[in-house]
Enzyme design. Structure first.
Site, PDB file in Angstrom:
ATOM      1  N   GLU A 230      -1.258   8.325   1.021  1.00 25.57           N
ATOM      2  CA  GLU A 230       0.155   8.000   0.871  1.00 25.57           C
ATOM      3  C   GLU A 230       0.906   8.473   2.112  1.00 25.57           C
ATOM      4  O   GLU A 230       1.232   9.650   2.247  1.00 25.57           O
ATOM      5  CB  GLU A 230       0.744   8.598  -0.407  1.00 25.57           C
ATOM      6  CG  GLU A 230       0.466  10.071  -0.652  1.00 25.57           C
ATOM      7  CD  GLU A 230       1.390  10.668  -1.706  1.00 25.57           C
ATOM      8  OE1 GLU A 230       2.176   9.924  -2.329  1.00 25.57           O
ATOM      9  OE2 GLU A 230       1.345  11.888  -1.873  1.00 25.57           O
TER      10      GLU A 230
ATOM     11  N   HIS B 140       0.210  15.503  -4.716  1.00 26.30           N
ATOM     12  CA  HIS B 140       1.153  14.431  -4.371  1.00 26.30           C
ATOM     13  C   HIS B 140       2.147  14.946  -3.335  1.00 26.30           C
ATOM     14  O   HIS B 140       2.520  16.113  -3.326  1.00 26.30           O
ATOM     15  CB  HIS B 140       1.887  13.964  -5.634  1.00 26.30           C
ATOM     16  CG  HIS B 140       2.665  12.712  -5.435  1.00 26.30           C
ATOM     17  ND1 HIS B 140       3.913  12.704  -4.841  1.00 26.30           N
ATOM     18  CD2 HIS B 140       2.382  11.415  -5.743  1.00 26.30           C
ATOM     19  CE1 HIS B 140       4.362  11.461  -4.796  1.00 26.30           C
ATOM     20  NE2 HIS B 140       3.451  10.657  -5.332  1.00 26.30           N
TER      21      HIS B 140
END
Length: 230
Positions: free
Chosen positions: A154, A85
């Site tokens: 992302e 992430h």
């Protein structure tokens, strides 16, 4: 890093009551903090909602203070895990090499990793989006089984910044990601300011298979609206 065990249980009760019947192929995964995983696992037993963790270490055990192993996660019913992430890369020194090790560890334990890739605003402004994404994928996926994988795009510049990645641009980059994979049907998600008011437009894009939801997942009705998109 939100929600205690009590808050997680309350969230889950409200969220489950808001869910509508959805197609069988639609997967719903809650990636909770480590302290909430056990209590949520018990509540989700035999549920349509699957449980995921937010990170995994590559070792089975050892002197790695603050980390968590695949054995610890699978013991309490976790089936998915987020790896790489942007916040892990930005704040905690994750590199493509450590991301790769975590991906391999997840798969060794039968977990499905959700690999996150994406560029910063500076990288986008200097025209590096494509090269950054392709470089991340080439390094992160060394020896990784793409038959057991989810990828999430992302764009870091669109997370909590007020900047928005247009749906068509997200679709274009996800198409690029798909072209770099060996397995064509790897699920690829979009993550970056996903909200109830843009989920329908996002999911109308042909290359986007799902979404990785951040802030909008913290409120049960908001997240349920996203899950219930038509």
């Amino acid at each position: 890093m939100y929600k205690t065990q009590r808050e997680s249980s309350e969230f889950l009760q409200k969220f489950m009551s808001e869910l509508e019947p959805t197609p069988e192929q639609r997967d719903i995964i809650l990636c909770a903090p480590f302290t909430a995983l056990d209590v949520m696992s018990k509540s989700l037993h035999n549920s349509r909602v699957q449980l995921g963790a937010q990170n995994i270490h590559w070792a089975e055990e050892g002197a790695y203070t603050g980390e968590i192993s695949g054995l610890m996660l699978t013991e309490i019913g976790v089936r998915y895990v987020i790896v790489g992430h942007s916040e892990r890369r930005q704040y905690f020194g994750e590199t493509d090499e450590t991301v790769n090790q975590r991906l391999l560890a997840a798969q060794r334990h039968g977990l499905t990793p959700i690999l996150c890739v994406g560029e910063t605003k500076q990288q986008r402004d200097t025209g590096e989006t494509e090269s950054i994404i392709c470089n991340q994928l080439s390094k992160d996926l060394v020896n990784v089984d793409q038959e057991n994988l989810i990828v999430a795009y992302e764009p870091i510049w669109a997370i909590g910044t007020g900047d928005t990645c247009e749906e068509s641009e997200a679709n274009r980059v996800i198409g690029l990601i798909r072209s770099q994979l060996k397995v064509s049907d790897v699920p690829i998600q979009y993550g970056g300011s996903v909200k109830p008011n843009n989920i329908d437009a996002i999911m109308a894009q042909p290359e986007i298979d799902g979404v990785l939801v951040g802030g909008a997942s913290l409120e049960p009705a908001s997240f349920a609206r996203i899950v219930n998109y038509q």
